[in-house]
Design a protein around this motif. Structure first.
Motif, PDB file in Angstrom:
ATOM      1  N   VAL A  42       4.396   2.627  15.975  1.00 55.65           N
ATOM      2  CA  VAL A  42       4.821   2.962  14.616  1.00 55.65           C
ATOM      3  C   VAL A  42       3.618   2.944  13.686  1.00 55.65           C
ATOM      4  O   VAL A  42       2.592   2.315  13.968  1.00 55.65           O
ATOM      5  N   GLU A  43       3.760   3.653  12.571  1.00 52.79           N
ATOM      6  CA  GLU A  43       2.693   3.732  11.583  1.00 52.79           C
ATOM      7  C   GLU A  43       3.017   2.803  10.416  1.00 52.79           C
ATOM      8  O   GLU A  43       4.123   2.830   9.881  1.00 52.79           O
ATOM      9  N   THR A  44       2.064   1.991  10.041  1.00 61.95           N
ATOM     10  CA  THR A  44       2.264   1.045   8.948  1.00 61.95           C
ATOM     11  C   THR A  44       2.035   1.737   7.611  1.00 61.95           C
ATOM     12  O   THR A  44       1.620   2.895   7.542  1.00 61.95           O
ATOM     13  N   MET A  45       2.296   1.001   6.532  1.00 61.91           N
ATOM     14  CA  MET A  45       2.127   1.549   5.188  1.00 61.91           C
ATOM     15  C   MET A  45       0.669   1.919   4.912  1.00 61.91           C
ATOM     16  O   MET A  45       0.380   2.831   4.137  1.00 61.91           O
ATOM     17  N   SER A  46      -0.251   1.221   5.532  1.00 65.89           N
ATOM     18  CA  SER A  46      -1.676   1.488   5.303  1.00 65.89           C
ATOM     19  C   SER A  46      -2.191   2.663   6.130  1.00 65.89           C
ATOM     20  O   SER A  46      -3.365   3.033   6.021  1.00 65.89           O
ATOM     21  N   GLY A  47      -1.333   3.233   6.963  1.00 66.91           N
ATOM     22  CA  GLY A  47      -1.737   4.365   7.773  1.00 66.91           C
ATOM     23  C   GLY A  47      -2.191   3.989   9.166  1.00 66.91           C
ATOM     24  O   GLY A  47      -2.470   4.872   9.984  1.00 66.91           O
ATOM     25  N   ASN A  48      -2.274   2.700   9.468  1.00 67.36           N
ATOM     26  CA  ASN A  48      -2.657   2.259  10.806  1.00 67.36           C
ATOM     27  C   ASN A  48      -1.442   2.293  11.739  1.00 67.36           C
ATOM     28  O   ASN A  48      -0.299   2.249  11.298  1.00 67.36           O
ATOM     29  N   THR A  49      -1.703   2.361  13.035  1.00 67.91           N
ATOM     30  CA  THR A  49      -0.627   2.346  14.021  1.00 67.91           C
ATOM     31  C   THR A  49      -0.585   0.988  14.702  1.00 67.91           C
ATOM     32  O   THR A  49      -1.606   0.342  14.914  1.00 67.91           O
ATOM     33  N   THR A  50       0.630   0.572  15.024  1.00 64.41           N
ATOM     34  CA  THR A  50       0.815  -0.704  15.703  1.00 64.41           C
ATOM     35  C   THR A  50       1.904  -0.562  16.752  1.00 64.41           C
ATOM     36  O   THR A  50       2.767   0.335  16.653  1.00 64.41           O
ATOM     37  N   ILE A  51       1.865  -1.403  17.755  1.00 64.72           N
ATOM     38  CA  ILE A  51       2.859  -1.361  18.840  1.00 64.72           C
ATOM     39  C   ILE A  51       3.917  -2.424  18.560  1.00 64.72           C
ATOM     40  O   ILE A  51       3.599  -3.597  18.367  1.00 64.72           O
TER      41      ILE A  51
END
Length: 317
Positions: free
Chosen positions: A51-60
């Motif tokens: 998924v993509e976080t609010m800051s634009g980074n992706t996390t599992i």
């Protein structure tokens, strides 16, 4: 709806998303989903999603899925029970972080046709359904059950492989789908295991148009299955058939899960502002008025009602 003001109009209307208003669009969205099959049992299975976080980074993100139970009388907005149906709902628990979400997709056999109805989990943007293999395993598990016959009166109890079963009484208004004229009662069975945990099962005895229907009740956590097979009013005894099988009836079931499946159960309220629209209407009315005056004068001239204007040219002396 339209709200009129001196300098503007506001027009509002409701819109449905394509998946809710158009069958073809809904099918295209469903076909575009990428389902992945997992073997789900009583022990949690991890499902990972990026998924993509609010800051634009992706996390599992990890979601643990397990079977929480089997429902022999499931409900679904798109399913209507018909006589002769074999239908099973599988209660699935989706645990994400500290929150658990539940879904109950169902699978049914109707004559020579089978169907599977999916469930959308809006909170975690996933969709879940049962494949055909799940139906085969559920049908196969039914054949392996070995039912034993027990006769109870209210208050009687038995011990079965470390489990205590008490016949607590009769429920004259059980939770079962009824038709007009149906008569139904259920036996209230209180079950406790060797660890002291308590469970309740209510097998139903249903009379419909002179026929006896006995839907099965289960306690999936203990692998117990119950039928209320016979009622003898003169002796106030109840014949209950009990079988002990695998937990949830099967060790595991194939479950198909689609990630990034977004909700469609919403409506959109669209508001359109028309600034200066009254000037447009005023101009249109003036044009219509001018056209009407011109038509009236032209008609009057053709009918001879008007005197033509003569212009003469004189010579000076």
């Amino acid at each position: 709806s339209t709200k009129r003001y001196l300098g503007k109009d506001i027009f509002t209307h409701l819109m449905l998303p394509p998946a809710e208003s158009d069958f073809k669009a809904a099918k295209e969205i469903e076909d575009a989903l990428k389902y992945q099959q997992y073997e789900i049992g009583s022990q949690p299975v991890s499902v990972f999603d990026t998924v993509e976080t609010m800051s634009g980074n992706t996390t599992i993100v990890e979601t643990k899925v397990s079977i929480a139970g089997i429902d022999r009388e499931p409900s679904h907005p798109e399913y209507k029970l018909e006589e002769g149906d074999f239908v099973v709902g599988v209660k699935l628990a989706f645990q994400k972080a500290d929150t658990t979400f539940f879904a109950e997709p169902l699978v049914y056999l109707r004559g020579q046709m089978w169907g599977s109805l999916s469930v959308q989990l809006n909170d975690i943007s996933m969709k879940v359904r049962l494949p055909e293999e799940a139906l085969f395993r559920l049908l196969e598990s039914e054949k392996d059950l070995n039912f034993q016959k027990f006769t109870f009166k209210t208050g009687d109890s038995i011990h079965l492989n470390g489990k205590k079963i008490i016949f607590a009484g009769v429920n004259k208004n059980p939770k079962v789908e009824r038709l007009e004229g149906d008569v139904a009662v259920s036996a209230v069975l209180q079950v406790s295991d060797n660890q002291g945990k308590s469970y309740t099962a209510e097998p139903v005895f249903l009379i419909r148009k002179g026929e006896i229907i006995t839907p099965k009740a289960e306690i999936p956590a203990l692998g117990l299955h119950f039928f209320l097979a016979k009622i003898d009013p003169p002796t106030e005894t109840f014949e209950v058939r009990i079988a002990e099988g695998n937990l949830n009836g099967v060790q595991a079931l194939p479950v198909e899960i689609a990630k990034k499946s977004y909700r469609t159960d919403y409506i959109v309220l669209e508001a359109i502002v028309f600034p200066g629209i009254n000037l447009f209407w005023l101009g249109s009315l003036l044009m219509m008025f001018g056209l009407a005056v011109a038509m009236f004068r032209r008609r009057k001239e053709k009918s001879g009602g008007g005197s033509p204007t003569t212009v003469g040219v004189g010579s000076g002396q």
